[in-house]
Each structure stands twice: as C-alpha cells, then as structure tokens.
Design an enzyme around this catalytic site. Structure first.
Site: not given
Ligand code: 9PG
Length: 494
Positions: A291, A352
């Site tokens: 990730d 997400d």
């Molecule tokens: C775990 C999560 C999950 C999830 C992932 C990811 O843009 N953002 O700030 C942002 C933060 C977290 C995020 C997606 C976007 O989630 O997609 O499935 O694994 O991390 O922390």
C-alpha cells in the site's frame, strides 16, 4: 511534447480520463466541465501526481497514460502510452475556441505513444490498453477471493478477530481463498517486523493457523513509508527521500501525522525492501497487499539523481517481487497504475469503499474525490474498466452487512454490480458474525467471480463516470435516471 488540434466543437465531446494512482479519480465527463483539484496541497502528494495535477479548470482535462475523446457517434480519438517502465505519459485536452488542443508530455526517456482517430472509442481503448499490458508483460492470474480486516476493524484489528472470522468462514463454508491482515498489526509505520501493542500477538503466528483452516495468509505493508516515530526513521534518516533543503521530505499526512518515504535509488534501501518481503514470505504470507506505493515515485531529491521517478519506483517494486518470490501474489494499492504493470498481480483501481455513500462536502467543497466512500469507489473503478489487461483489478470490498454500515439495500446492490462489472478480485471485510441470512447470501453472491463487462456507450453517463455497460447500468446520481433509482444498479432486461 507533441500537440494535435482537433477541429471539433468542445461542446460536442466527452472525455475519458484516468488519474495517476489507485485513489485518483477516473471519469467520463463532458469536455466543457471542470476537472477538480484538491484545495489542500498535502492531498496532492497523497492522492495525485504532484508533478502533473488535475487542471482545476473548466474545459481542461488531464490524464495519465491514456486519454479518449468521444464524439456523439461513439467514434473519436484515443491516445495511449505503449510503455510505462521508465516514463510517465501526461495527456491534456484543452478546449481552444472551436476546437480542442491535445498535448502529450513525457517525463522520462522517449517511448512509443499511440494516437488514433477511431470509429469505435471503446474498442480502441481496449485494444491499446491490451497492447500496453502485453508489452509490459502484465501479470493477470485468476482473481482471488479475499477477506481483509480493514473495512470493519480498521486499525483496531486483533489477531483473535482475524482468526475468529477465519473459523467462521470455514464453518459457513464461505469460498474465500485468502485471509489478509491489514494495517494495525505493526509496531509503527516502517517497523513491520515488531508487533503493535494492541494487536494481541505477533502476526508471525497467524499463517500456520490460517493455513490449518485452509486459507492463504495475506499481509498488508506500506513498504516505502516511515513514520517520524519509527525505528526505521531513527536508524536510517539518510534513507529518506529529501527536499531541496536536504532534509527528509514529509510526503503525506495519515495515521495522525506526517510521514516520510524511502529513497529507493539507494542500494541499501533496495536490499532492505528485498529482505522485508523475503522475511514476511518466510513467515508464511504469500499474499501481500502493498500500500501507499506512490511513496517511491514522488518528486524529491534522490541519492542517485540519474534515476528518474518511474525507474526508482519500478526498481523498488522489483526488489519486493524478488524478495517475495515469483509465485507470491502482490496486490498494489495507492500505486502509480501503469508503472506497476508486470510486477503486481492485482491493483486497487479506485479509492477506498466505506460503509457509507459519500462525504459530499469533501468532494464538492474541497475538490477532493479521492476520499473513502461507496460513490467514489464505484465512480473511479468503473471508469477504468479496460485495465484488466494490466493486472487483476481490485475495485475494493463488498459491504454486505447491515450493522456497522449506513449503506442501504440499493447501495449494497450497486457494490455487487461494481464487482460483477469489473470482474477482478473479490473482497469483504464484514465481521462474519454480524451477517444474517440476507447478508450471507449477498456476500456469497459477491464472491462469485465473473468475466469483466464492457461499456455499451461512452456518450452517456449517469454521474460523470462510465455507467452504461452491456450487462447493466449504474446510476450514481442522487435522482432517478433512466428508470433506475438514485445510487442504484439495474441489470438490463431486469
Ligand atoms: C490502511 C488502509 C487500507 C486501505 C488502503 C489505504 O488518501 N488517503 O489519505 C488515504 C489514506 C488511507 C487509505 C487510502 C487513502 O487507505 O486503501 O485499503 O489498507 O490504507 O491504512
């Protein structure tokens, strides 16, 4: 840079664009609409390519790797990079008087870029994206069915909760292939090998017990990031991507604070990544959700300035693949899309999912549609339907439960429609004990792997995305459209 002028009224065209990484928007919009860009700069690093942001202007659309302009007759123009291994390809379509100017800019060594006028945009998009996939040796193994801890337990996940769900899945005979632990098991961001205080054990102890139950163990990592509080950062401040001032560059804000990214042009960083992947594979995790991968491709000052961003990123992915082994299943997430082809098996193709429809204020007031929610996830993954030629697409989880969720019946069925249309990975985070008969039926239906569907038109849309497919139609609007309720999916002929 190359430039073309299309002598056609901007008001007659739709444009299909795809953002830089998993969470960035992909859309199908009238060309005269405005492409939105987040107000807050830290969202640029975390949701977009800071070196090529969405335009923020009406009549100006930016896209990564591929762009299509669609006339009312379904014909039009398609541009697509045919290599993304060392080069980022940036497209811009700009309304200019009674025509449209399309520019293509390459960041990196020159590569072949296709540009064609076509009577059938859908067919051309699919053919050219398949050609890119072929040239980059895309890996497209059979889709897996994954239980993932994130979308109900979030960072409060425990070893016992994962095991409890795995036991229940076996008892209920649910056809999951993988049980994947998400964020929350580790001591800190970067300190993957030490247990977190709240996980209630060491994640290393899970694989044997999951395998006993007949599931493939899966683990989440954000391998390119380090928290300022982590041992990784304390021990190796020199491993971090730097700013012009020579100091480690904060590259995003999550987990309650800023974080740093590794400089993957350093051989010792690549060695560390290889060892990390080898270690967790050795613990018994052949499925890895990798990730926040954009961290290795951000603009910044690197140890070896001769290595471009795309190359620095791919070398880092290669190191992880080498450590995990050729038969490991690697799911990319928060990742530059085309630059990942050939190294990952699957890829998140949207933001997400969340157990609610959307946080409208964030999208409309802050210009940020990368936030979690069912709407944004459906919108973007549908508009990337052709990417099954690049990897196994992962449009994110089904949410079948009624408890711990604000989604209604119609919205839950739209998520099912999304999975059936995209045809890639299947996943769920539902605490299985919460599911009643109806929830279990819906979950089972969502685990039924189907071949990807194709759009039947790109000249109409119910909500700014690709919504009209051959097997059914999505309505992303808050009002009925085409006889479909708001936020609904209807199979054709149903
Ligand atoms: C775990 C999560 C999950 C999830 C992932 C990811 O843009 N953002 O700030 C942002 C933060 C977290 C995020 C997606 C976007 O989630 O997609 O499935 O694994 O991390 O922390």
């Amino acid at each position: 840079m190359s430039e073309r002028f299309l002598p056609i009224s901007p008001a007659d065209l739709h444009v299909l664009v795809s953002g830089y990484q998993s969470w960035s928007e992909a859309e199908l919009r009238p060309l005269t609409d405005r492409q939105s860009v987040p107000l807050m700069p830290w969202r640029h690093q975390q949701g977009h390519d800071p070196a090529f942001l969405p335009s923020g202007e009406a009549g100006v659309w930016r896209s990564h790797t591929l762009i299509a302009l669609i006339r009312p007759d379904g014909g039009g123009w398609v541009g697509c990079a045919l290599d993304a291994a060392s080069t980022f390809t940036h497209w811009e379509a700009r309304a200019a008087g009674d025509g449209v100017r399309v520019t293509c800019t390459l960041e990196g060594p020159p590569v072949e870029v296709a540009w064609e006028e076509t009577p059938d945009v859908i067919g051309s998009v699919e053919r050219l994206s398949a050609e890119l996939g072929r040239r980059m040796n895309a890996r497209t193994p059979a889709p897996l069915r994954v239980w993932c801890s994130w979308y109900s337990y979030y960072r409060n996940v425990t070893l016992d909760a994962v095991l409890e769900n795995a036991r229940l899945a076996r008892e209920l005979d649910l056809p999951f292939d993988v049980f994947q632990v998400d964020d929350g098991f580790q001591a800190d961001l970067g300190d993957w090998l030490e247990p977190g205080a709240h996980f209630g054990g060491h994640v290393q102890d899970l694989p044997a017990r999951l395998a006993e139950l007949g599931f493939t163990p899966g683990l989440w990592l954000a391998p390119f990031l380090a928290a300022p509080t982590s041992r990784l950062f304390r021990d190796h401040p020199d491993w971090m991507l730097r700013g012009e001032d020579g100091r480690p560059l904060p590259v995003g804000h999550n987990w309650g604070g800023p974080y740093f990214a590794l400089d993957t042009t350093r051989p010792e960083v690549l060695a560390w990544l290889r060892d990390l992947a080898r270690t967790v594979r050795g613990w018994g995790f052949p499925y890895l959700k990798l990730d926040f991968l954009f961290g290795a491709a951000l603009p910044g000052v690197r140890h070896d300035p001769g290595v471009g961003r795309a190359r620095a990123y791919r070398n880092a992915l290669a190191a992880l693949r080498e450590g995990a082994g050729p038969d490991a299943f690697l799911l990319g997430c928060g990742a530059p899309l085309a630059a990942s082809i050939g190294w990952v098996d699957a890829m998140r193709t949207g933001p997400d999912v969340a157990p609610f429809w959307e946080e409208e204020s964030r999208r409309l007031w802050l210009g940020d549609a990368t936030g979690p929610g069912a709407r944004n996830a459906v919108h973007t993954s549908l508009s990337r339907w052709y990417q099954h030629a690049w990897y196994q697409p992962d449009p994110d989880v089904m949410i079948a439960r009624r408890e711990l969720s604000l989604l209604g019946h119609t919205e839950r069925h739209m998520l099912l429609g999304l999975l059936e249309t995209v045809g890639g990975l299947r996943a769920s985070s539902d605490p299985l004990a919460l599911l009643d008969r109806e929830g279990l039926d819906l979950l089972r239906a969502s685990l039924n792997v189907s071949p990807p569907d194709r759009p039947r038109t790109l000249t109409r849309s119910f909500g700014g995305a690709v919504t009209h497919f051959t097997r059914g139609t999505f309505n992303l609007l808050d009002v009925p459209a085409g006889g479909i309720p708001p936020r609904g999916y209807r199979e054709r002929g149903a």
